[in-house]
Design a protein around this motif. Structure first.
Motif, PDB file in Angstrom:
ATOM      1  N   ARG A   1      -3.407  -6.421   4.698  1.00 47.97           N
ATOM      2  CA  ARG A   1      -2.696  -7.669   4.972  1.00 47.97           C
ATOM      3  C   ARG A   1      -3.661  -8.827   5.237  1.00 47.97           C
ATOM      4  NH1 ARG A   1       2.355  -8.477   5.235  1.00 47.97           N
ATOM      5  NH2 ARG A   1       3.155 -10.450   6.041  1.00 47.97           N
ATOM      6  N   ASP A   2      -4.732  -8.560   5.975  1.00 47.01           N
ATOM      7  CA  ASP A   2      -5.712  -9.617   6.250  1.00 47.01           C
ATOM      8  C   ASP A   2      -6.301 -10.164   4.960  1.00 47.01           C
ATOM      9  OD1 ASP A   2      -5.334  -9.362   8.979  1.00 47.01           O
ATOM     10  OD2 ASP A   2      -7.036  -7.997   9.252  1.00 47.01           O
ATOM     11  N   VAL A   3      -6.580  -9.270   4.016  1.00 45.32           N
ATOM     12  CA  VAL A   3      -7.128  -9.710   2.729  1.00 45.32           C
ATOM     13  C   VAL A   3      -6.062 -10.472   1.940  1.00 45.32           C
ATOM     14  CG1 VAL A   3      -8.077  -8.946   0.523  1.00 45.32           C
ATOM     15  CG2 VAL A   3      -8.807  -7.830   2.648  1.00 45.32           C
ATOM     16  N   ALA A   4      -4.839  -9.964   1.956  1.00 44.86           N
ATOM     17  CA  ALA A   4      -3.760 -10.600   1.193  1.00 44.86           C
ATOM     18  C   ALA A   4      -3.509 -12.035   1.653  1.00 44.86           C
ATOM     19  CB  ALA A   4      -2.485  -9.777   1.312  1.00 44.86           C
ATOM     20  N   VAL A   5      -3.575 -12.270   2.950  1.00 44.40           N
ATOM     21  CA  VAL A   5      -3.261 -13.614   3.459  1.00 44.40           C
ATOM     22  C   VAL A   5      -4.375 -14.623   3.197  1.00 44.40           C
ATOM     23  CG1 VAL A   5      -1.684 -12.739   5.230  1.00 44.40           C
ATOM     24  CG2 VAL A   5      -4.092 -13.102   5.801  1.00 44.40           C
ATOM     25  N   THR A   6      -5.518 -14.173   2.676  1.00 42.70           N
ATOM     26  CA  THR A   6      -6.550 -15.142   2.297  1.00 42.70           C
ATOM     27  C   THR A   6      -6.092 -15.970   1.100  1.00 42.70           C
ATOM     28  OG1 THR A   6      -7.697 -13.644   0.751  1.00 42.70           O
ATOM     29  CG2 THR A   6      -8.380 -13.586   3.085  1.00 42.70           C
ATOM     30  N   GLY A   7      -5.104 -15.452   0.365  1.00 44.83           N
ATOM     31  CA  GLY A   7      -4.599 -16.184  -0.794  1.00 44.83           C
ATOM     32  C   GLY A   7      -5.007 -15.605  -2.128  1.00 44.83           C
ATOM     33  N   VAL A   8      -5.727 -14.461  -2.129  1.00 44.43           N
ATOM     34  CA  VAL A   8      -6.084 -13.832  -3.407  1.00 44.43           C
ATOM     35  C   VAL A   8      -4.822 -13.314  -4.093  1.00 44.43           C
ATOM     36  CG1 VAL A   8      -8.400 -13.211  -2.634  1.00 44.43           C
ATOM     37  CG2 VAL A   8      -6.517 -11.585  -2.319  1.00 44.43           C
ATOM     38  N   ASP A   9      -4.932 -13.133  -5.392  1.00 44.64           N
ATOM     39  CA  ASP A   9      -3.773 -12.688  -6.171  1.00 44.64           C
ATOM     40  C   ASP A   9      -3.636 -11.168  -6.191  1.00 44.64           C
ATOM     41  OD1 ASP A   9      -2.907 -15.351  -7.407  1.00 44.64           O
ATOM     42  OD2 ASP A   9      -5.033 -15.251  -7.967  1.00 44.64           O
ATOM     43  N   TYR A  10      -4.773 -10.471  -6.187  1.00 44.85           N
ATOM     44  CA  TYR A  10      -4.755  -9.013  -6.298  1.00 44.85           C
ATOM     45  C   TYR A  10      -5.768  -8.378  -5.355  1.00 44.85           C
ATOM     46  CZ  TYR A  10      -2.479 -10.128 -10.758  1.00 44.85           C
ATOM     47  OH  TYR A  10      -1.644 -10.634 -11.720  1.00 44.85           O
ATOM     48  N   LEU A  11      -5.484  -7.136  -5.000  1.00 45.58           N
ATOM     49  CA  LEU A  11      -6.436  -6.293  -4.289  1.00 45.58           C
ATOM     50  C   LEU A  11      -6.717  -5.099  -5.187  1.00 45.58           C
ATOM     51  CD1 LEU A  11      -5.073  -7.984  -1.955  1.00 45.58           C
ATOM     52  CD2 LEU A  11      -5.592  -6.028  -0.466  1.00 45.58           C
ATOM     53  N   ALA A  12      -7.958  -4.923  -5.614  1.00 46.69           N
ATOM     54  CA  ALA A  12      -8.339  -3.809  -6.470  1.00 46.69           C
ATOM     55  C   ALA A  12      -8.640  -2.592  -5.598  1.00 46.69           C
ATOM     56  CB  ALA A  12      -9.563  -4.169  -7.306  1.00 46.69           C
ATOM     57  N   VAL A  13      -7.904  -1.515  -5.812  1.00 50.68           N
ATOM     58  CA  VAL A  13      -8.037  -0.331  -4.957  1.00 50.68           C
ATOM     59  C   VAL A  13      -8.222   0.914  -5.826  1.00 50.68           C
ATOM     60  CG1 VAL A  13      -6.980   1.033  -3.130  1.00 50.68           C
ATOM     61  CG2 VAL A  13      -6.596  -1.432  -3.211  1.00 50.68           C
ATOM     62  N   GLY A  14      -9.466   1.312  -6.016  1.00 46.81           N
ATOM     63  CA  GLY A  14      -9.756   2.503  -6.796  1.00 46.81           C
ATOM     64  C   GLY A  14      -9.244   3.771  -6.142  1.00 46.81           C
ATOM     65  N   ALA A  15      -9.145   3.752  -4.807  1.00 45.61           N
ATOM     66  CA  ALA A  15      -8.697   4.940  -4.073  1.00 45.61           C
ATOM     67  C   ALA A  15      -7.275   5.346  -4.425  1.00 45.61           C
ATOM     68  CB  ALA A  15      -8.814   4.696  -2.566  1.00 45.61           C
ATOM     69  N   LEU A  16      -6.493   4.432  -4.972  1.00 46.89           N
ATOM     70  CA  LEU A  16      -5.127   4.783  -5.367  1.00 46.89           C
ATOM     71  C   LEU A  16      -5.127   5.979  -6.313  1.00 46.89           C
ATOM     72  CD1 LEU A  16      -3.485   1.312  -6.127  1.00 46.89           C
ATOM     73  CD2 LEU A  16      -3.194   2.718  -4.080  1.00 46.89           C
ATOM     74  N   THR A  17      -6.107   6.013  -7.212  1.00 44.24           N
ATOM     75  CA  THR A  17      -6.136   7.067  -8.212  1.00 44.24           C
ATOM     76  C   THR A  17      -7.223   8.105  -7.960  1.00 44.24           C
ATOM     77  OG1 THR A  17      -7.440   5.556  -9.609  1.00 44.24           O
ATOM     78  CG2 THR A  17      -5.079   5.729 -10.060  1.00 44.24           C
ATOM     79  N   HIS A  18      -8.350   7.695  -7.391  1.00 46.71           N
ATOM     80  CA  HIS A  18      -9.420   8.689  -7.245  1.00 46.71           C
ATOM     81  C   HIS A  18      -9.375   9.456  -5.928  1.00 46.71           C
ATOM     82  CE1 HIS A  18     -11.939   6.492  -4.398  1.00 46.71           C
ATOM     83  NE2 HIS A  18     -12.059   5.460  -5.205  1.00 46.71           N
ATOM     84  N   SER A  19      -8.571   8.983  -4.961  1.00 40.82           N
ATOM     85  CA  SER A  19      -8.573   9.648  -3.658  1.00 40.82           C
ATOM     86  C   SER A  19      -7.196   9.852  -3.045  1.00 40.82           C
ATOM     87  CB  SER A  19      -9.435   8.843  -2.666  1.00 40.82           C
ATOM     88  OG  SER A  19     -10.771   8.767  -3.095  1.00 40.82           O
ATOM     89  N   ALA A  20      -6.144   9.649  -3.812  1.00 39.00           N
ATOM     90  CA  ALA A  20      -4.795   9.782  -3.244  1.00 39.00           C
ATOM     91  C   ALA A  20      -4.525  11.229  -2.825  1.00 39.00           C
ATOM     92  CB  ALA A  20      -3.747   9.332  -4.255  1.00 39.00           C
TER      93      ALA A  20
END
Length: 285
Positions: free
Chosen positions: A256-275
């Motif tokens: 959430r802290d990153v999202a509120v900076t105003g960026v459009d996307y958060l790239a998260v490799g862990a979604l697929t490599h570490s779920a």
């Protein structure tokens, strides 16, 4: 495979033949003979059972698991659709058929369901954490060989957004490209000569690189390992002229802290490599 299942896979953005090939490969890994089940059960013995969620989360892979059942001649009834939130004890799929076939299908179906549902559940947690902001969680190419299409599909089921599928459909100028080319500008211009209309993203480690990327013409910028303050400044600097994606060791507690900076996307490799796999079991009736 029935036409209905083929259509369900296509509607999910998956290639039915590719999914069938993957399932065939998975089934072949178990060998031709089940030395446990065949001595115990006669060919005419039948069983029914339910694939049941043992925790709360988001489901993905129901039509993929259905391919397993169809290939092994097992009847099935799906109780939920991919992308649905489920609770412990909820039945996902009911199956019935020759006991030997059901037991042969069990692990392959569970391997697919638990893995893909684990990814979808992880993506949903990120999506929920950023609710109320304009940012979206996005996957990467950090996927298991042969499973990329399914893993990215699972991210979508969890509310995430897919990045490029491979090296062929979108360019991403990373640090090694920049170092070898000599600068962001040189790398960007070289791509534009060959692919004038291709989507090009530039990875930037500093605000100075962000400025160079903008000057070169980039309309998509990856902010790599920047602090929240630096990302906020990048948003101010770019002022809507390019989409911005945060990247580099992001964790759910920071989402959430990153999202509120105003960026459009958060790239998260862990979604697929570490779920973590989602807990599902097959219980015989």
């Amino acid at each position: 495979m029935t036409p209905e299942l083929e259509e369900a896979l296509r509607a999910a953005g998956l290639d039915p033949q590719a999914v069938e090939n993957l399932v065939q490969t998975a089934l072949a890994e178990d060998g031709e003979v089940d030395v446990t089940s065949e001595p115990i059960f006669a060919p005419q013995d039948t069983s029914t059972g339910d694939f049941t969620a043992r925790e709360a989360g988001t489901v993905a892979g129901v039509p993929v698991a259905s391919v397993v059942f169809e290939l092994l001649g097992i009847t099935y009834e799906t109780k939920v659709a991919d992308g649905e939130r489920v609770v412990p004890g909820q039945i996902l799929i009911s199956v019935g058929g020759p006991t030997r076939a059901v037991l042969r299908a069990e692990r392959t179906a569970l391997n697919l369901l638990t893995h893909l549902s684990g990814i979808a559940t992880a993506a949903r947690r990120w999506t929920d954490a950023m609710e109320g902001t304009t940012a979206k969680v996005r996957d990467t190419r950090k996927t298991l060989p042969g499973l990329r299409a399914l893993q990215k599909y699972a991210v979508h089921c969890g509310g995430g957004v897919n990045h490029r599928m491979g090296l062929h459909d979108s360019a991403l100028i990373k640090d090694n490209h920049i170092a070898a080319a000599g600068s962001i500008t040189k790398a960007y211009e070289a791509i534009r000569v060959v692919y004038p209309s291709l989507h090009v993203q530039v990875e930037c480690d500093t605000l100075g690189q962000v400025e160079e990327a903008l000057t070169a013409g980039a309309r998509s910028i990856l902010l790599d390992n920047m602090t929240d303050a630096e990302m906020s400044e990048a948003v101010r600097l770019v002022a809507g002229r390019a989409e911005l994606e945060a990247s580099g060791g992001l964790t759910l507690d920071r989402a959430r802290d990153v999202a509120v900076t105003g960026v459009d996307y958060l790239a998260v490799g862990a979604l697929t490599h570490s779920a973590r796999v989602f807990d599902i079991g097959l219980d015989f009736s």
